[in-house]
Design an enzyme around this catalytic site. Sequence first.
Site, short mmCIF file in Angstrom:
data_model
loop_
_atom_site.label_atom_id
_atom_site.label_comp_id
_atom_site.label_asym_id
_atom_site.label_seq_id
_atom_site.Cartn_x
_atom_site.Cartn_y
_atom_site.Cartn_z
N THR A 52 0.83 -1.20 0.00
CA THR A 52 0.00 0.00 0.00
C THR A 52 0.87 1.25 0.00
O THR A 52 1.66 1.44 0.90
CB THR A 52 -0.89 0.00 1.25
OG1 THR A 52 -1.59 -1.23 1.32
CG2 THR A 52 -1.86 1.15 1.22
N PRO A 53 0.73 2.09 -1.03
CA PRO A 53 1.54 3.30 -1.16
C PRO A 53 1.15 4.37 -0.15
O PRO A 53 0.65 5.42 -0.50
CB PRO A 53 1.26 3.76 -2.60
CG PRO A 53 -0.11 3.21 -2.90
CD PRO A 53 -0.25 1.95 -2.11
N CYS A 54 1.43 4.10 1.11
CA CYS A 54 1.01 5.02 2.16
C CYS A 54 1.65 6.39 1.97
O CYS A 54 1.17 7.37 2.50
CB CYS A 54 1.39 4.48 3.52
SG CYS A 54 1.99 2.81 3.54
N HIS A 55 2.74 6.43 1.24
CA HIS A 55 3.45 7.71 1.07
C HIS A 55 2.64 8.70 0.25
O HIS A 55 2.94 9.87 0.21
CB HIS A 55 4.81 7.45 0.44
CG HIS A 55 4.74 6.69 -0.84
ND1 HIS A 55 4.74 5.31 -0.89
CD2 HIS A 55 4.64 7.13 -2.11
CE1 HIS A 55 4.67 4.95 -2.16
NE2 HIS A 55 4.60 6.02 -2.92
#
Length: 103
Positions: A52-55
Amino acid sequence: MTKDFFNRVYEVVQRIPLGKVATYRLVADILDTRDARRVGHALHANPDGSRTPCHRVVFSDGRLAPGYAFGGPNEQHRRLELEGISFSSDDKVDLSLHLWHPD
DNA sequence: CAAGTGACAATAA
DNA sequence: TTTATTGCCACTT
């Protein structure tokens, strides 16, 4: 189930197009809630950053999360730059240019 | 079960 | 513009 909500958060985050970012509030709004905190919890509860691209999820002001889990805001900052996202002076994402516009 | 804490954010002063 | 207050709700102690 709360876990369901978490899963939904991940789903939305994964929908964010490359070069765009979303705010916690925005994701929460998509999920029919106003609780940005829950979104934050969901992302923090997800140890698998490669999934998951939490950034791509930032504060409403465009600031980065203070206690990012992979190496501090610096790491997130670098990742966002890699995605083609521009930063303002205070390590702040330019939401006017990169805020995700959901369907 | 109650109180405290937290990857948040809108509103008020 | 900055600080304080309040809402929200899961998780921890």
